[in-house]
Scaffold this motif. Structure first.
Motif, PDB file in Angstrom:
ATOM      1  N   SER B 244     -25.551 -34.110  -9.607  1.00  0.00           N
ATOM      2  CA  SER B 244     -26.994 -33.829  -9.592  1.00  0.00           C
ATOM      3  C   SER B 244     -27.382 -32.605  -8.759  1.00  0.00           C
ATOM      4  CB  SER B 244     -27.780 -35.031  -9.063  1.00  0.00           C
ATOM      5  OG  SER B 244     -27.426 -36.168  -9.761  1.00  0.00           O
ATOM      6  N   THR B 245     -26.763 -31.449  -9.088  1.00  0.00           N
ATOM      7  CA  THR B 245     -27.162 -30.203  -8.444  1.00  0.00           C
ATOM      8  C   THR B 245     -27.752 -29.293  -9.519  1.00  0.00           C
ATOM      9  OG1 THR B 245     -24.897 -29.469  -8.745  1.00  0.00           O
ATOM     10  CG2 THR B 245     -25.505 -30.226  -6.542  1.00  0.00           C
ATOM     11  N   PRO B 246     -28.533 -28.265  -9.133  1.00  0.00           N
ATOM     12  CA  PRO B 246     -29.075 -27.344 -10.140  1.00  0.00           C
ATOM     13  C   PRO B 246     -27.944 -26.626 -10.895  1.00  0.00           C
ATOM     14  CG  PRO B 246     -30.179 -27.032  -8.047  1.00  0.00           C
ATOM     15  CD  PRO B 246     -29.041 -27.959  -7.785  1.00  0.00           C
ATOM     16  N   VAL B 247     -28.146 -26.412 -12.201  1.00  0.00           N
ATOM     17  CA  VAL B 247     -27.090 -25.811 -13.022  1.00  0.00           C
ATOM     18  C   VAL B 247     -26.700 -24.433 -12.531  1.00  0.00           C
ATOM     19  CG1 VAL B 247     -26.354 -25.311 -15.369  1.00  0.00           C
ATOM     20  CG2 VAL B 247     -28.269 -26.853 -14.972  1.00  0.00           C
ATOM     21  N   GLY B 248     -27.726 -23.563 -12.390  1.00  0.00           N
ATOM     22  CA  GLY B 248     -27.451 -22.168 -12.049  1.00  0.00           C
ATOM     23  C   GLY B 248     -26.573 -22.043 -10.827  1.00  0.00           C
ATOM     24  N   ALA B 249     -26.990 -22.707  -9.750  1.00  0.00           N
ATOM     25  CA  ALA B 249     -26.241 -22.608  -8.494  1.00  0.00           C
ATOM     26  C   ALA B 249     -24.835 -23.180  -8.653  1.00  0.00           C
ATOM     27  CB  ALA B 249     -26.994 -23.338  -7.392  1.00  0.00           C
ATOM     28  N   SER B 250     -24.695 -24.279  -9.396  1.00  0.00           N
ATOM     29  CA  SER B 250     -23.367 -24.879  -9.585  1.00  0.00           C
ATOM     30  C   SER B 250     -22.436 -23.913 -10.303  1.00  0.00           C
ATOM     31  CB  SER B 250     -23.471 -26.167 -10.410  1.00  0.00           C
ATOM     32  OG  SER B 250     -24.516 -26.963  -9.944  1.00  0.00           O
ATOM     33  N   VAL B 251     -22.972 -23.231 -11.322  1.00  0.00           N
ATOM     34  CA  VAL B 251     -22.144 -22.268 -12.062  1.00  0.00           C
ATOM     35  C   VAL B 251     -21.719 -21.112 -11.147  1.00  0.00           C
ATOM     36  CG1 VAL B 251     -22.137 -20.612 -13.964  1.00  0.00           C
ATOM     37  CG2 VAL B 251     -23.158 -22.862 -14.281  1.00  0.00           C
ATOM     38  N   VAL B 252     -22.648 -20.649 -10.331  1.00  0.00           N
ATOM     39  CA  VAL B 252     -22.315 -19.546  -9.423  1.00  0.00           C
ATOM     40  C   VAL B 252     -21.237 -19.977  -8.428  1.00  0.00           C
ATOM     41  CG1 VAL B 252     -23.189 -17.975  -7.655  1.00  0.00           C
ATOM     42  CG2 VAL B 252     -24.563 -18.464  -9.659  1.00  0.00           C
TER      43      VAL B 252
END
Lengths: 235, 268
Positions: B244-252
């Motif tokens: 449950s973390t934001p997608v954008g930040a997880s991808v980065v």
């Protein structure tokens, strides 16, 4: 008209906007010529190269190129800092000399690939073909770029200070290669250089561009001229 | 494992996968020439402009994509001119432009709808942002980006490696730089809503940097950047669902880990 003429500069004034750096320049480059362009920094040598390559129109007069520029004239630019850490193999760099000779096909043709191999062989970089460009020595890099220029052209090579930054042995090596291309392959050479002793030894004609005029003639004529006495005699 | 399978039953997640994979592939491919030409800042500037355009579009009731695509494309050409013309002022000019676009977006939003969760989702991305229409548009644009990139691959290489030589052999260098700017602009607009304005530029820069650490040929770097980018996106999306973390930040973060790994294993 003489059909050996590759470039003919007639009463051309070269420069940017309204400021001419070189005025009333006239000279010709014929097939098989070896011409060195010398002169102080800022006298307009780079401007001349741009004009010869057709990237800059003369302010007045004409620069004629009876042969089709693309496909006849190859260019060896000064190296840029971006190339120093560029990931590319030697054969990728050499093949890119063909980039503009093709339509929108994705692959290079077999003929282009074998021509690239042949040019790499001529310049002695064949065994380096899968090495990374950035790992080569300065002299090797210049020979790779020369092989690329041969892919783009078959009549005339235009070189911009090719030995700057090379150690003396690598520079001699490059001169030897150019002499071979000039004598055995009939390639005309136009080179901007600051290396006066080698220019006088290698070239057959000299174009001196100074702040207050220019001189064009054979090496012997140049050495007898006022500009040549001042410039060439000091060596 | 069942949690993973469950994930794929949500249509919005499938949409996010479809769009995300295409966008990260495009971004990574374009990223290689952009990074090599020292144009990394252009991607960053564009994402801020894209945020401003989106905010203005929402406030004025325009269709978001229809409004922001032309605005961002126009700014891409402007940024390219700035980067080419003056070497000294270029960095500063791009920074000024992106900060201004960001500020305009925030002011316009707070004057109209107020700083809502919407703004937050533009800034940092949201997986819910993708509608069906977005998916169709994204797929079309991404296909166009990929096709143009493949079609002009060799000339893009020649222009990236040596502009002077390319110009001398008659390649229309300015046209190819503009093409690169155009494709980057499209990719940024598409990816921004899921990845967020603050993070989309990393999608362009990271894969290229990682791939350059390992590979020595241009083609291998391009292929590797594309593959790494898609893998990092998928891993990031799955991770964001699981913890449950934001997608954008997880991808980065995924991209960062891969980059560090590449630094450790790479020869340089």
């Amino acid at each position: 008209m003489d059909k050996d003429i590759l470039l003919a500069c007639r009463d051309a004034s070269l420069g940017y906007e309204h400021r001419a750096l070189v005025e009333h320049l006239s000279f010709t480059v014929r097939a098989g010529d070896y011409l060195c362009v010398v002169g102080e920094n800022g006298s307009g040598k780079s401007t001349l190269l741009k004009s010869l390559l057709g990237l800059l129109a003369p302010l007045s007069g004409t620069i004629d190129c009876p042969v089709q520029r693309a496909g006849a004239i190859g260019y060896l630019p000064q190296q840029t800092s971006a190339q120093r850490d560029f990931p590319a193999t030697v054969s990728e760099v050499v093949l890119s000399g063909f980039a503009n000779k093709r339509g929108l096909r994705f692959f290079y043709s077999a003929a282009e690939k074998s021509a690239a191999l042949m040019n790499m062989g001529k310049l002695g970089v064949l065994e380096l073909q899968s090495r990374c460009y950035r790992e080569l020595s300065g002299g090797q890099q210049q020979r790779v770029l020369l092989a690329r220029a041969l892919c783009a052209a078959d009549r005339l090579l235009i070189l911009d200070e090719p030995v700057t930054g090379l150690d003396p042995a690598a520079a001699q090596d490059l001169y030897k290669t150019l002499r071979y291309l000039n004598e055995k392959e009939g390639m005309a050479v136009v080179m901007v250089t600051h290396d006066m002793p080698n220019a006088l030894r290698e070239a057959r004609a000299i174009l001196h561009i100074g702040r207050d005029g220019w001189f064009f003639g054979t090496v012997a004529e140049y050495l007898a001229s006022p500009a040549g006495k001042r410039f060439g005699g000091a060596q | 494992m069942s949690l993973l399978l469950e994930m794929f039953t949500y249509p919005f997640i499938l949409r996010a996968f479809a769009v995300g994979i295409l966008v990260s592939l495009c971004a990574a491919l374009l990223g290689v020439p952009l990074v090599l030409k020292r144009y990394s800042m252009i991607g960053d500037g564009l994402s801020h402009v894209s945020f401003g355009a989106l905010a203005v579009a929402i406030a004025c009731g325009f269709a978001p994509l229809a409004f922001s695509v032309p605005v961002v494309v126009a700014s891409a050409f402007l940024l390219l001119r700035i980067a080419e013309k003056s070497r000294i002022g270029a960095d500063a000019a791009i920074a000024v432009l992106s900060a201004s676009a960001l500020a305009i977006g925030i002011v316009v939003t707070s004057l109209t709808t107020g700083m809502t969760t919407d703004v937050d989702s533009y800034m940092f991305g949201s997986i819910l942002a993708m509608s069906r229409g977005d998916v169709v548009l994204s797929v079309t644009l991404a296909a166009a980006v990929l096709a143009l990139f493949l079609l002009f691959y060799h000339r893009l290489f020649a222009v990236t490696f040596d502009e002077g030589f390319s110009r001398a052999t008659g390649v229309k260098v300015d046209a190819y730089n503009s093409l690169l700017a155009l494709l980057t602009a499209l990719t940024v607009v598409l990816g921004m809503r899921m990845m967020g304005a603050m993070l989309i530029s990393s999608l362009i820069i990271f894969p290229a940097l990682s791939a350059m650490r390992i590979f020595k040929s241009f083609r291998a770097v391009v292929l590797c950047a594309g593959a790494l980018s898609v893998a990092c996106f998928c891993a990031g999306l799955v991770a964001s669902y699981l913890i449950s973390t934001p997608v954008g930040a997880s991808v980065v973060i995924c991209n960062l880990l891969v980059f560090l790994l590449c630094c450790l294993t790479g020869r340089r």
